[in-house]
Design a protein around this motif. Structure first.
Motif, PDB file in Angstrom:
ATOM      1  N   GLU A 179       0.864  -1.125   0.128  1.00  0.00           N
ATOM      2  CA  GLU A 179       0.101  -0.195  -0.106  1.00  0.00           C
ATOM      3  C   GLU A 179       0.725   1.223  -0.134  1.00  0.00           C
ATOM      4  O   GLU A 179       0.488   2.246  -0.692  1.00  0.00           O
ATOM      5  CB  GLU A 179      -0.685  -0.085   1.172  1.00  0.00           C
ATOM      6  N   SER A 180       2.077   1.283   0.651  1.00  0.00           N
ATOM      7  CA  SER A 180       2.785   2.498   0.617  1.00  0.00           C
ATOM      8  C   SER A 180       3.608   2.562  -0.665  1.00  0.00           C
ATOM      9  O   SER A 180       3.571   3.900  -1.075  1.00  0.00           O
ATOM     10  CB  SER A 180       3.982   2.181   1.700  1.00  0.00           C
ATOM     11  N   ASN A 227      -2.133  -0.537  -8.555  1.00  0.00           N
ATOM     12  CA  ASN A 227      -3.090  -0.267  -7.627  1.00  0.00           C
ATOM     13  C   ASN A 227      -2.569  -1.405  -6.351  1.00  0.00           C
ATOM     14  O   ASN A 227      -2.075  -2.016  -6.619  1.00  0.00           O
ATOM     15  CB  ASN A 227      -4.484  -0.593  -7.841  1.00  0.00           C
ATOM     16  N   ALA A 228      -3.034  -0.845  -5.284  1.00  0.00           N
ATOM     17  CA  ALA A 228      -2.305  -1.519  -3.990  1.00  0.00           C
ATOM     18  C   ALA A 228      -2.550  -3.083  -3.719  1.00  0.00           C
ATOM     19  O   ALA A 228      -1.855  -3.813  -3.466  1.00  0.00           O
ATOM     20  CB  ALA A 228      -2.866  -0.753  -2.781  1.00  0.00           C
ATOM     21  N   LYS A 229      -3.925  -3.242  -4.116  1.00  0.00           N
ATOM     22  CA  LYS A 229      -4.329  -4.731  -4.131  1.00  0.00           C
ATOM     23  C   LYS A 229      -3.715  -5.611  -4.791  1.00  0.00           C
ATOM     24  O   LYS A 229      -3.099  -6.827  -4.473  1.00  0.00           O
ATOM     25  CB  LYS A 229      -5.951  -4.860  -4.492  1.00  0.00           C
ATOM     26  N   CYS A 257       0.150  -5.909  -3.624  1.00  0.00           N
ATOM     27  CA  CYS A 257       0.158  -6.604  -2.341  1.00  0.00           C
ATOM     28  C   CYS A 257      -0.155  -8.187  -2.764  1.00  0.00           C
ATOM     29  O   CYS A 257       0.835  -9.059  -2.114  1.00  0.00           O
ATOM     30  CB  CYS A 257      -1.172  -6.303  -1.360  1.00  0.00           C
ATOM     31  N   ASP A 313      -8.688   2.355  -5.256  1.00  0.00           N
ATOM     32  CA  ASP A 313      -7.309   2.680  -4.694  1.00  0.00           C
ATOM     33  C   ASP A 313      -7.371   4.431  -4.747  1.00  0.00           C
ATOM     34  O   ASP A 313      -6.801   4.895  -3.923  1.00  0.00           O
ATOM     35  CB  ASP A 313      -6.457   2.439  -5.983  1.00  0.00           C
ATOM     36  N   TYR A 329      -6.437   6.623  -1.515  1.00  0.00           N
ATOM     37  CA  TYR A 329      -5.310   7.318  -1.429  1.00  0.00           C
ATOM     38  C   TYR A 329      -5.579   8.956  -1.211  1.00  0.00           C
ATOM     39  O   TYR A 329      -5.224   9.578  -0.459  1.00  0.00           O
ATOM     40  CB  TYR A 329      -4.996   7.780  -2.907  1.00  0.00           C
ATOM     41  N   LYS A 347      -6.304   9.083   2.529  1.00  0.00           N
ATOM     42  CA  LYS A 347      -5.079   9.110   3.581  1.00  0.00           C
ATOM     43  C   LYS A 347      -4.191  10.435   3.108  1.00  0.00           C
ATOM     44  O   LYS A 347      -3.631  10.798   4.206  1.00  0.00           O
ATOM     45  CB  LYS A 347      -4.240   7.875   2.852  1.00  0.00           C
ATOM     46  N   HIS A 391      -1.750   8.591   6.816  1.00  0.00           N
ATOM     47  CA  HIS A 391      -1.443   7.331   6.016  1.00  0.00           C
ATOM     48  C   HIS A 391      -2.404   6.223   6.998  1.00  0.00           C
ATOM     49  O   HIS A 391      -2.982   5.431   6.376  1.00  0.00           O
ATOM     50  CB  HIS A 391      -0.251   6.869   6.021  1.00  0.00           C
ATOM     51  N   GLN A 439      -7.055   1.537   7.268  1.00  0.00           N
ATOM     52  CA  GLN A 439      -5.983   0.402   7.149  1.00  0.00           C
ATOM     53  C   GLN A 439      -6.939  -0.877   6.974  1.00  0.00           C
ATOM     54  O   GLN A 439      -8.149  -0.943   7.402  1.00  0.00           O
ATOM     55  CB  GLN A 439      -5.126   0.292   8.581  1.00  0.00           C
ATOM     56  N   ARG A 440      -6.420  -1.960   6.295  1.00  0.00           N
ATOM     57  CA  ARG A 440      -7.077  -3.172   6.291  1.00  0.00           C
ATOM     58  C   ARG A 440      -7.092  -3.710   7.686  1.00  0.00           C
ATOM     59  O   ARG A 440      -6.371  -3.643   8.731  1.00  0.00           O
ATOM     60  CB  ARG A 440      -6.145  -4.006   5.283  1.00  0.00           C
TER      61      ARG A 440
END
Length: 412
Positions: free
Chosen positions: A272-273, A313-315, A318, A366, A370, A373, A378, A382-383
């Protein structure tokens, strides 16, 4: 023939802290990432602490066990970067070809001014004297015609030393050193070399290049060239193009991680970062995802994957990171630190035809996350699974690194 210097500031973090805290000058001192928890390993130590057996990478309790009177200081990277930047101004008096190798090391190509100053050794002496006079710090300098041997020279004598590796003496000075002293030869590569009775840098130099390539892949060619002094890689000038090649981040856990579910939490935070950094920098989608791991023995491991369809994208980052980790890490030791990076950014318009509903949904999600955050911080969202470990939830993962040129790392 080129004249390359490698400048290595001795015990840099600890030396800067000694200047800031004169009361610690005659006491064993270690600099930690964090003192409150074991997200704090020893990042640097002075020679007095080293005499007690304190090593870089020791966790807090290990260091204190070895040296009960150890003075501990929490790392202050802003202070170190400030001093490092000021020292760079000294280097700039001699050349604009300055290539950092971490905050406390760099290569300098001084070929253009050796005649004016009277040679590479004289330049090294002038640099050493000015750093000592202005900052009270010592430096070890290696001098050679290539970057690899210059780096070996700075490592040979510490602290406060100058070592020159020439075409006349390198076989005597360099070839007798253990193979692992050669830049980019880590534990795994050392073990592979030893299996074939290659124990010294001279053994690498004398080996058949094709044999090394067969056993080590592209690294066989690199190591053969390095050992024989054939490295002709340039020292990147400060004015070099700064096109971003990769975006990444890494975290050291406050405790050793012993199973995938624990590592997964860090991979999620890092993914995610990295996704946020990519979006913030407008770098587009990336074709390559890479995961790196440092185990409890400080050995590094890694794997990367080239994707036919780029992602950002973060998903997706990850998920790819978790899969990569599962594929390469064999759990021969607990995990201490993890890194995630993306690279090979797609050309503008390359992904215009990605109309998959799932991709569009992830992209919109996403973007919404974003913006939240960016506005509220940030950690505002969170998940849920990150709550499994409160300390991970509270970690500041907004930092990261940009890589501006191709890295060569020894990973296994």
């Amino acid at each position: 023939m080129r004249t390359i210097l490698h400048s290595d500031l001795n015990n840099f973090y600890a030396s800067v802290e000694t200047l800031r805290h004169p009361e610690f000058r005659d006491k064993p001192l270690a600099v930690f990432g964090s003192i409150e928890d074991r997200h704090g390993i020893v990042l640097a130590k002075n020679n007095l602490a080293k005499a007690f057996g304190v090593k870089t990478g020791d966790v807090y309790w290990q260091a204190k066990q070895k040296c009960p009177d150890l003075q501990e200081v929490q790392a202050d990277f802003s202070a170190y970067y400030d001093v490092s930047s000021q020292i760079s101004e000294i280097y700039e008096q001699y050349t604009d070809k300055i290539e950092p190798f971490g905050i406390d090391e760099c290569w300098l190509d001084v070929s253009g001014c050796v005649k004016y100053f009277g040679g590479g050794r004289k330049i090294a002496e002038l640099i050493s004297e000015e750093i000592k006079r202005k900052f009270g710090l010592t430096v070890s300098v290696g001098i050679s015609w290539n970057k690899i041997f210059a780096k070996l020279g700075s490592d040979m004598k510490k602290p406060d030393a100058i070592t020159e590796i020439t075409k006349e003496n390198y076989r005597t000075l360099i070839w007798k050193l253990p193979a692992e002293n050669l830049l980019y030869v880590g534990r795994a590569t050392k073990e592979k070399l030893n299996k074939y009775n290659i124990f010294t840098i001279g053994d690498i130099a004398a080996a058949d290049e094709k044999f090394l390539c067969d056993k080590l892949g592209k690294w066989g060619e690199y190591l053969f060239r390095y050992a024989n002094g054939f490295d002709d890689s340039p020292v990147a000038p400060k004015s070099a193009d700064k096109t971003v090649k990769s975006v990444g981040n890494s975290l050291t856990s406050y405790r050793d991680l012993t199973n995938f579910e624990e590592v997964k939490l860090l991979l999620i935070l890092l993914g995610e970062s990295v996704a946020a950094r990519v979006r913030q920098g407008h770098y587009g989608k990336a074709h390559t995802v890479k995961v790196s791991v440092t185990d409890s023995f400080l050995a590094t491991h890694g794997k990367q994957e080239r994707l036919s369809v780029p992602i950002k994208n973060a998903k997706e980052i990850c998920e790819r990171a978790c899969r990569l980790f599962s594929e390469f890490y064999d759990w021969s030791a607990p995990v201490r630190a993890v890194g995630v990076s993306v690279s090979d950014f797609a050309n503008e318009g390359e992904d215009l035809f990605d109309f998959a509903p799932s991709a569009q949904k992830n992209e919109k999600l996403d973007e919404a996350v974003y913006k939240l955050k960016e506005k509220y911080g940030h950690n505002c969202l969170q998940r849920a699974e990150i709550l499994k470990d409160k300390r991970f939830f509270d970690m500041d993962v907004t930092g990261g690194h940009l890589v501006f040129s191709d890295d060569k790392k020894d990973e296994r």
